[in-house]
Write a protein that holds these residues in place. Structure first.
Motif, PDB file in Angstrom:
ATOM      1  N   TYR A   1     -11.064   0.986  -8.298  1.00 44.36           N
ATOM      2  CA  TYR A   1     -10.984   2.117  -7.376  1.00 44.36           C
ATOM      3  C   TYR A   1     -12.047   1.907  -6.307  1.00 44.36           C
ATOM      4  CZ  TYR A   1     -15.138   3.768  -9.826  1.00 44.36           C
ATOM      5  OH  TYR A   1     -16.401   3.844 -10.376  1.00 44.36           O
TER       6      TYR A   1
ATOM      7  N   VAL B   1       0.855  -1.190   0.000  1.00 44.32           N
ATOM      8  CA  VAL B   1       0.000   0.000   0.000  1.00 44.32           C
ATOM      9  C   VAL B   1       0.889   1.237   0.000  1.00 44.32           C
ATOM     10  CG1 VAL B   1      -1.686   1.325   1.335  1.00 44.32           C
ATOM     11  CG2 VAL B   1      -1.871  -1.172   1.221  1.00 44.32           C
TER      12      VAL B   1
ATOM     13  N   MET C   1      -5.383  -0.787  -7.081  1.00 49.09           N
ATOM     14  CA  MET C   1      -6.625  -0.099  -6.748  1.00 49.09           C
ATOM     15  C   MET C   1      -6.295   1.308  -6.277  1.00 49.09           C
ATOM     16  SD  MET C   1      -9.719  -1.232  -4.134  1.00 49.09           S
ATOM     17  CE  MET C   1     -10.377  -2.433  -5.300  1.00 49.09           C
TER      18      MET C   1
ATOM     19  N   LEU D   1      -9.235  -5.265   1.684  1.00 46.89           N
ATOM     20  CA  LEU D   1      -8.421  -5.064   0.495  1.00 46.89           C
ATOM     21  C   LEU D   1      -7.736  -6.361   0.116  1.00 46.89           C
ATOM     22  CD1 LEU D   1      -6.910  -3.269  -1.617  1.00 46.89           C
ATOM     23  CD2 LEU D   1      -5.212  -2.832   0.182  1.00 46.89           C
TER      24      LEU D   1
ATOM     25  N   ASP E   1      -0.297  -2.423  -4.728  1.00 44.39           N
ATOM     26  CA  ASP E   1      -1.640  -2.992  -4.785  1.00 44.39           C
ATOM     27  C   ASP E   1      -2.715  -1.945  -4.539  1.00 44.39           C
ATOM     28  OD1 ASP E   1      -1.140  -5.951  -5.102  1.00 44.39           O
ATOM     29  OD2 ASP E   1       0.027  -5.586  -3.285  1.00 44.39           O
ATOM     30  N   ALA E   2      -2.396  -0.939  -3.740  1.00 43.66           N
ATOM     31  CA  ALA E   2      -3.387   0.101  -3.439  1.00 43.66           C
ATOM     32  C   ALA E   2      -2.662   1.417  -3.206  1.00 43.66           C
ATOM     33  CB  ALA E   2      -4.210  -0.267  -2.213  1.00 43.66           C
TER      34      ALA E   2
END
Length: 276
Positions: A261, A169, A229, A272, A191-192
């Motif tokens: 998103y 993240v 994402m 997540l 990943d995010a």
């Protein structure tokens, strides 16, 4: 907001199952988020009062989703910079009391003497030197709240890359896209990404409201880095410095219909799932 309600939310967040390759998220509004892995909880930029500086209060667009004194599960708190909606003494002090084992990481400009937190619990992270907390590997990276600001004490604004339970993240705090940012973040398969979308303009700058990426820049950065994402931030809290997230939704769908998103709402618990 009743403290019992906040405690219920913290308990619900703690009850979320965290299988391998996942992380739990708790939306706090503005840029704030809780990130839960198998071994602990990391809070990033929690702002859970209306503190606006010495003798000042901010007019929030919504009530805090949780009382900071109800947060008794924090392993650490990451602060991106000293602005009150990211570094709030009235949030951090109660979290420190309720979570006595929590450590606090923040750039040099954050004055923790206002919080009542023991200085031994506070660390100024060095950019590009990973540290480990609660089973997570965390790396501070520069952010640029309109511009990079660096002294011999370090960078004034930080973002954080958090690697935990097979998921990576990136939380930018407040930033614009700057030269070298893409190269820095390309070291990770993200990943995010949590990135502000409220933007900047002449009139807000004239009122000393420091700017950020806008919704287009956030989407373009996500596309360039091919993140898993996108979580837009910094669009919902302070009147006069918000953005309609529908613009972000429209632009990301036109730019790449298949780019995931999510609009993480205050008080929302979200699982997540990394890309593996």
């Amino acid at each position: 907001m009743a403290k019992s309600r906040g405690r219920d939310l913290v308990l619900r967040f703690g009850d979320l199952a965290i299988p391998p390759g996942t992380l739990g998220l708790l939306g706090l509004g503005q840029a704030g988020v809780g990130i839960r892995g198998p071994a602990g909880v990391i809070y990033v930029d929690p702002y859970l009062t209306d503190y606006g500086g010495e003798g000042e209060r901010l007019d929030r667009c919504f009530e805090p989703p949780v009382d900071p004194a109800a947060i008794d599960d924090a392993s650490c708190v990451l602060v991106s910079h000293e602005h009150v909606d990211h570094f709030d003494p009235e949030t951090l002090g109660p979290i420190a009391s309720s979570s006595p084992g929590a450590r606090f990481y923040a750039p040099y400009a954050c004055d923790f003497s206002k919080t009542g937190i023991d200085p031994e619990r506070v660390t100024v992270p060095t950019v590009d030197e990973p540290f480990e907390v609660a089973g997570a590997r965390i790396t501070a990276v520069p952010s640029a709240h309109t511009g990079l600001e660096r002294t011999d004490r370090g960078y004034r604004y930080l973002g954080y890359v958090i690697e935990c339970n097979g998921v990576t993240v990136y939380h930018a705090g407040d930033t614009v896209v700057y030269d070298g940012m893409i190269e820095t973040l390309s070291r990770w398969r993200i990943d995010a990404m949590f990135l502000p979308i409220n933007g900047r303009d002449y009139f807000r700058t004239a009122e000393e409201i420091v700017g950020n990426t806008n919704f287009r820049e956030a989407v373009e950065l996500a596309e360039t880095l091919d993140v898993g994402m996108v979580f837009p931030t910094h669009y919902d809290l302070v009147a006069g410095n918000t953005e309609n997230p529908a613009y972000f939704v429209d632009y990301i769908n036109r730019r790449n219909l298949h780019r995931p998103y999510h609009l993480l709402r205050p008080g929302e618990v979200f699982l997540l799932v990394g890309r593996g």
